[in-house]
Design an enzyme around this catalytic site. Structure first.
Site, PDB file in Angstrom:
ATOM      1  N   TYR A  85     -10.998   0.009  10.837  1.00  0.00           N
ATOM      2  CA  TYR A  85     -11.694   0.576  10.018  1.00  0.00           C
ATOM      3  C   TYR A  85     -12.729  -0.120   8.946  1.00  0.00           C
ATOM      4  O   TYR A  85     -13.122  -0.405   8.301  1.00  0.00           O
ATOM      5  CB  TYR A  85     -12.031   2.310   9.856  1.00  0.00           C
ATOM      6  CG  TYR A  85     -10.785   2.725   8.001  1.00  0.00           C
ATOM      7  CD1 TYR A  85     -10.560   2.244   7.371  1.00  0.00           C
ATOM      8  CD2 TYR A  85      -9.583   3.165   9.225  1.00  0.00           C
ATOM      9  CE1 TYR A  85     -10.043   2.303   6.322  1.00  0.00           C
ATOM     10  CE2 TYR A  85      -8.625   3.193   8.655  1.00  0.00           C
ATOM     11  CZ  TYR A  85      -8.365   3.103   6.944  1.00  0.00           C
ATOM     12  OH  TYR A  85      -7.553   3.485   6.568  1.00  0.00           O
ATOM     13  N   LYS A  86     -11.442  -1.089   8.425  1.00  0.00           N
ATOM     14  CA  LYS A  86     -11.504  -2.199   7.680  1.00  0.00           C
ATOM     15  C   LYS A  86     -12.493  -3.032   7.615  1.00  0.00           C
ATOM     16  O   LYS A  86     -14.045  -2.960   7.793  1.00  0.00           O
ATOM     17  CB  LYS A  86     -10.573  -2.438   6.617  1.00  0.00           C
ATOM     18  CG  LYS A  86      -9.745  -1.333   5.982  1.00  0.00           C
ATOM     19  CD  LYS A  86      -8.626  -1.570   5.567  1.00  0.00           C
ATOM     20  CE  LYS A  86      -7.664  -0.354   4.892  1.00  0.00           C
ATOM     21  NZ  LYS A  86      -6.277  -0.316   5.030  1.00  0.00           N
ATOM     22  N   ASP A 116       2.023  -5.731   9.091  1.00  0.00           N
ATOM     23  CA  ASP A 116       0.703  -4.442   8.421  1.00  0.00           C
ATOM     24  C   ASP A 116      -0.003  -5.662   8.360  1.00  0.00           C
ATOM     25  O   ASP A 116      -0.354  -6.635   7.340  1.00  0.00           O
ATOM     26  CB  ASP A 116       1.000  -4.218   6.905  1.00  0.00           C
ATOM     27  CG  ASP A 116       0.404  -2.676   7.139  1.00  0.00           C
ATOM     28  OD1 ASP A 116      -1.154  -3.176   7.237  1.00  0.00           O
ATOM     29  OD2 ASP A 116       0.055  -1.750   6.580  1.00  0.00           O
ATOM     30  N   PHE A 171       0.981  -1.039  -0.081  1.00  0.00           N
ATOM     31  CA  PHE A 171       0.399  -0.016  -0.400  1.00  0.00           C
ATOM     32  C   PHE A 171       0.511   1.592  -0.343  1.00  0.00           C
ATOM     33  O   PHE A 171       2.278   1.365   0.244  1.00  0.00           O
ATOM     34  CB  PHE A 171      -0.978  -0.064   1.192  1.00  0.00           C
ATOM     35  CG  PHE A 171      -2.078   0.978   1.212  1.00  0.00           C
ATOM     36  CD1 PHE A 171      -3.000   0.964   0.983  1.00  0.00           C
ATOM     37  CD2 PHE A 171      -2.104   2.321   1.957  1.00  0.00           C
ATOM     38  CE1 PHE A 171      -4.507   1.882   0.725  1.00  0.00           C
ATOM     39  CE2 PHE A 171      -2.699   3.223   1.901  1.00  0.00           C
ATOM     40  CZ  PHE A 171      -4.008   2.782   1.480  1.00  0.00           C
ATOM     41  N   ARG A 202     -12.064  -4.375  -6.857  1.00  0.00           N
ATOM     42  CA  ARG A 202     -11.744  -5.173  -6.033  1.00  0.00           C
ATOM     43  C   ARG A 202     -13.421  -5.221  -5.632  1.00  0.00           C
ATOM     44  O   ARG A 202     -13.891  -5.139  -4.794  1.00  0.00           O
ATOM     45  CB  ARG A 202     -11.129  -4.109  -4.534  1.00  0.00           C
ATOM     46  CG  ARG A 202      -9.942  -4.401  -4.488  1.00  0.00           C
ATOM     47  CD  ARG A 202      -8.661  -4.299  -3.700  1.00  0.00           C
ATOM     48  NE  ARG A 202      -9.322  -3.384  -3.012  1.00  0.00           N
ATOM     49  CZ  ARG A 202      -8.751  -2.686  -2.205  1.00  0.00           C
ATOM     50  NH1 ARG A 202      -7.987  -2.885  -1.671  1.00  0.00           N
ATOM     51  NH2 ARG A 202      -9.754  -1.667  -1.222  1.00  0.00           N
TER      52      ARG A 202
HETATM   53  C1  LIG Z   1      -5.119   0.803   4.461  1.00  0.00           C
HETATM   54  C2  LIG Z   1      -4.538   0.840   4.559  1.00  0.00           C
HETATM   55  C3  LIG Z   1      -3.511   1.888   5.255  1.00  0.00           C
HETATM   56  C4  LIG Z   1      -4.015   3.040   5.518  1.00  0.00           C
HETATM   57  O1  LIG Z   1      -3.060   3.516   6.244  1.00  0.00           O
HETATM   58  P1  LIG Z   1      -4.016   4.933   6.722  1.00  0.00           P
HETATM   59  O2  LIG Z   1      -2.693   5.681   7.316  1.00  0.00           O
HETATM   60  O3  LIG Z   1      -5.150   4.851   7.754  1.00  0.00           O
HETATM   61  O4  LIG Z   1      -4.429   6.162   6.208  1.00  0.00           O
HETATM   62  C5  LIG Z   1      -2.227   1.323   5.198  1.00  0.00           C
HETATM   63  N1  LIG Z   1      -1.909  -0.089   5.099  1.00  0.00           N
HETATM   64  C6  LIG Z   1      -2.156  -0.369   4.659  1.00  0.00           C
HETATM   65  C7  LIG Z   1      -1.859  -2.349   3.732  1.00  0.00           C
HETATM   66  C8  LIG Z   1      -3.567  -0.935   3.860  1.00  0.00           C
HETATM   67  O5  LIG Z   1      -4.372  -1.792   3.543  1.00  0.00           O
END
Ligand SMILES: *Cc1c(COP(=O)(O)O)cnc(C)c1O
Length: 427
Positions: A245-246, A220, A143, A394
């Site tokens: 939040y996911k 992560d 990401f 997705r």
């Molecule tokens: C959604 C996601 C993030 C989001 O990070 P935020 O700090 O909440 O914006 C980071 N890493 C991965 C792998 C994600 O899927």
């Protein structure tokens, strides 16, 4: 490539057969009752984006309303002593037990994934066990925020980034990590479930490889927590971070969780030395000393309002159990792949997720250059998938809130919209 055909898949009997099959799966689903635990959206017939923003539970809707009057309004500043000061750690323990395979005293809720990632990467690079090492292993498929944070730390700290390049429809393998590990590797930072392809990495195996090379690992867990089983303690993981939040349904911008293995905590120093992570926050002392344990990884005043909704989802996850949640997730992605093969592949779409169940998280990605143009049609029809540029759709299948029939309705709607867009272009 292939052209649309008037096969049985687009006939009404095909639709009836698919509807009957989805209904049978829902009838046999031991977790089916949880679908009703979420707030319905009047105009949405298929929500396939729970991996980006989980739906609110009904309990959370009530909790949020009550909070303003009964907690904040009634308890006022006393709330800090009564509950809020400890909430980042008590909630971290609950998430750890329900979804991370983490014993108490190691997980905390704070900041955002981006900020905790920065804090833990910096802390890891200062660990005595990796002193003198100057390389960090990461991957080009991660990401953006993960890659950006590491680019910044590399510049700031003078470490070299060793990039692994995963396959478009796959993810980072132990073999790829083994190739780049050296006696200069300080830290390996990877996503357990790849945000685009949904590839499920061998976290236990890669952690072992990294440890054998003398390096630390940071996983992560953004697309794992609440969707696939995680065993941080059993895998010997050093550090982890993830979104709430996911699949933990904490609501937009809900703070993230971090994990620091108990026996590492004293050896690590995080870089954002705020009063809420200090040894004695209310002494207002002249200099910073870290609080022992997980609290030392906090920085400023915790986002209590942001920690409300995830509590209800964590309760549901604990009650349903990660084993049953994973079983439903596998069945949902299997059905999605079957429907994609039947309905979208004949229109030229390509599956960009692992077909091997053991290598797949809880979403399925499909590529087609016309998908972006289908989104306005789909949204207008109450079908909400996720889109990743340039061409990836997705289908995020949050196990507790998604029914099998919702997957059917969603993929059929994608087929209709794709056929309309491609037909209009051909004219
Ligand atoms: C959604 C996601 C993030 C989001 O990070 P935020 O700090 O909440 O914006 C980071 N890493 C991965 C792998 C994600 O899927």
């Amino acid at each position: 490539m292939s052209t649309p055909t008037s096969s049985s898949t687009s006939s009404s009997s095909g639709t009836e057969q698919r509807a009957a099959r989805a209904a049978a799966l829902d009838a046999a689903d031991p977790l089916a009752r949880y679908v009703g635990a979420f707030v319905p959206s009047a105009d949405v017939v298929a929500y396939l984006d729970g991996n980006s923003l989980g739906r609110p539970t009904r309990a959370s809707a009530e909790r949020l309303a009550r909070f303003a009057t009964e907690q904040w309004g009634a308890r006022l500043i006393r709330g800090w002593d009564e509950e809020w000061y400890d909430l980042p750690l008590t909630l971290g323990d609950r998430i750890g037990a329900a979804a991370l395979g983490a014993g108490p005293g190691q997980a905390f809720v704070a900041d955002s994934t981006t900020v905790i990632l920065y804090k833990l990467v910096r802390a890891a690079l200062g660990a005595p066990s990796v002193a003198g090492r100057d390389e960090v292993v990461l991957d080009s498929g991660n990401f953006p925020t993960d890659r950006y944070v590491l680019e910044g730390v590399a510049r700031e700290h003078g470490v070299t980034l060793r990039w692994v390049a995963p396959a478009h429809d796959g993810g980072v393998t132990p073999e790829q990590v083994a190739e780049v590990l050296t006696d200069r590797t300080a830290l390996v930072v990877l996503s357990h479930v790849a945000y685009r392809s949904g590839y499920l990495s061998d976290a236990a195996g890669i952690t072992r490889l990294a440890h054998d090379a003398g390096a630390l690992v940071l996983w992560d867990l953004c697309h794992s927590a609440g969707a696939v089983p995680v065993e941080l303690d059993a895998w010997g993981v050093d550090l982890a971070v993830g979104c709430t939040y996911k699949y933990l349904n904490g609501g937009p911008g809900a703070p993230a969780f971090g994990y620091v293995r108990a026996d590492l905590q004293d050896a690590l120093t995080q870089p954002i030395q705020g009063w809420m992570g200090s040894a004695a926050p209310f002494e207002m002392g002249p200099g910073y000393a870290p609080h022992p344990g997980a609290r030392g990884f906090l920085s400023g005043t915790p986002a209590i309002v942001g920690m409300l909704a995830m509590q209800d989802m964590v309760d549901l996850v604990a009650e349903a159990g990660m084993g049953a949640i994973r079983a439903k997730s596998v069945a949902l992605t299997e059905l999605a792949l079957e429907l994609v093969d039947d309905l979208l592949v004949p229109l030229g779409a390509r599956v960009a997720s692992p077909r091997d169940t053991g290598l797949r998280g809880s979403h399925v990605t499909v590529d087609h250059e016309a998908f972006e143009a289908t989104l306005p049609l789909l949204w207008a029809r109450g079908v909400i998938p996720d889109f990743r540029r340039p061409d990836g759709l997705r289908l995020g299948l949050s196990p507790l809130s998604t029914s099998f029939d919702e997957v059917r309705v969603g993929v059929e709607a994608v087929r209709d919209a794709l056929a309309e867009v491609t037909a209009a272009r051909a004219r």
